[in-house]
Each structure stands twice: as C-alpha cells, then as structure tokens.
Design an enzyme around this catalytic site. Structure first.
Site, PDB file in Angstrom:
ATOM      1  N   CYS A  93       6.653  72.928  84.986  1.00 36.18           N
ATOM      2  CA  CYS A  93       7.313  71.679  85.501  1.00 36.18           C
ATOM      3  C   CYS A  93       7.638  70.141  85.367  1.00 36.18           C
ATOM      4  O   CYS A  93       7.707  69.154  85.200  1.00 36.18           O
ATOM      5  CB  CYS A  93       5.848  71.270  87.365  1.00 36.18           C
ATOM      6  SG  CYS A  93       4.746  71.689  87.183  1.00 36.18           S
ATOM      7  N   HIS A 166       0.392  70.257  89.452  1.00 36.48           N
ATOM      8  CA  HIS A 166       2.237  70.242  89.247  1.00 36.48           C
ATOM      9  C   HIS A 166       2.884  69.035  88.911  1.00 36.48           C
ATOM     10  O   HIS A 166       2.069  67.381  89.027  1.00 36.48           O
ATOM     11  CB  HIS A 166       2.563  70.672  91.211  1.00 36.48           C
ATOM     12  CG  HIS A 166       3.398  70.502  90.676  1.00 36.48           C
ATOM     13  ND1 HIS A 166       4.721  71.862  89.998  1.00 36.48           N
ATOM     14  CD2 HIS A 166       4.842  69.987  91.089  1.00 36.48           C
ATOM     15  CE1 HIS A 166       5.746  71.463  90.371  1.00 36.48           C
ATOM     16  NE2 HIS A 166       6.159  70.233  90.913  1.00 36.48           N
TER      17      HIS A 166
END
Length: 175
Positions: A93, A166
């Site tokens: 990510c 994330h």
C-alpha cells in the site's frame, strides 16, 4: 497473493525511496503533525499529494468492502489521464500510494537514468487497473527497490505477515 515487507512511515526513508525510483531530488516526503491550520502551515509548498497511514479496524474493513462492491456495481470509470491501480499485494500500500502520488503529477520530474518508476509507468499506461497490479507484482526491479528499504528502516518489528495499518494516497491533480 504476494506479501511484501511493510514500509515504515518515515519521511527520510520514503524520500530516499522516491529518489531511488527516479523522482527528482527537488521533491521530498514530509511528516504532517496534524491537520489543524497552524500545523499545516509548517508543510513545505507546493504540496502535490498527502499519503496517510491509519490503523485498520473492523469498521474500516466493512466500509472498504462496501465501497469495493459499490464501485464494482457502478462500473466506475476513471479519467483517462488518471493513473490508478488497485493493490492486491499485501503490504504494498505504501508503494502504491507513492506511485499514485508521482504518476498523477507530471511535474515531479522522473530521472531517465534511474528509470524504475518511469519504465513501470510507460509499460502500464495503457493497462487496466488489474493489469497494472500484475505488472507491479512481476516487476523484479521494483520489488527489489521496495524490499531494499528494510535496510533503511529505523523500526525493527516482527509483523508475521499481518500489518494493522494502511497507507492511502490523496493526490492533488490538475490544480
């Protein structure tokens, strides 16, 4: 599904990473201490993107799944000049957020001598979002650059393949 080593949220390491990928040394990654007006004043200008790191939760995962289904149902189309790719590789990510940030800001000059990111963008410009993911997973040089950051990180952790944070990129495009 592939799993990469997670990136550390460290502006010095991320700046070194984007420079190794070919972004001009005139650009850097900076920590944002807060989103209040007085702390945003500290950020060097111009700002081309924000990359946020946040903890995942059940609420987030539920929202993400609902959004994925909604977008899939709508068959949402992205503008032709927007570079977008989904993330399937676990822990990629941060790299995907950096790719989005650079690819959607043409003035972030890419060095033709280094070329890892430039080559990737040129190879994938006409591909679908899913094909771009496969291209990233199969790009040995890009993968090597991502994993080389392990040596740069100041935090030592044993993530056991599961990370509870994330990265996402918010790109300021066509300002």
């Amino acid at each position: 599904m592939l799993t990469w080593t997670p990136l550390e949220s460290n502006p010095e390491v991320l700046t070194k990473y984007i420079h190794k990928l070919g972004v001009s040394p005139a650009w850097s990654v900076t920590d944002v201490i807060g989103l209040e007006d007085d702390t945003l004043e500290w950020i060097p200008r111009p700002v081309k993107a924000f990359i946020l790191l946040f903890p995942c939760s059940e609420t987030y995962e539920k929202h993400r799944a609902e959004e994925h289904d909604r977008i899939k149902e709508l068959q949402e189309q992205h503008p032709d000049d927007l570079f977008y790719m989904r993330q399937f590789t676990h822990n990629a990510c941060g790299t995907v957020a950096l790719i989005h940030s650079v690819a959607n800001n043409k003035e972030l000059v890419l060095d033709i001598d280094i070329g890892v990111l430039k080559d990737f963008l040129e190879k994938t410009v006409s591909l679908s979002t899913e094909e771009r993911v496969k291209a990233l997973e199969n790009d040995k040089e890009f993968t090597a650059h991502h994993h080389a950051l392990d040596q740069e990180c100041s935090t030592i952790f044993d993530y056991q393949g599961y990370v509870i944070h994330h990265f996402i990129g918010l790109v300021i495009k066509d300002e």
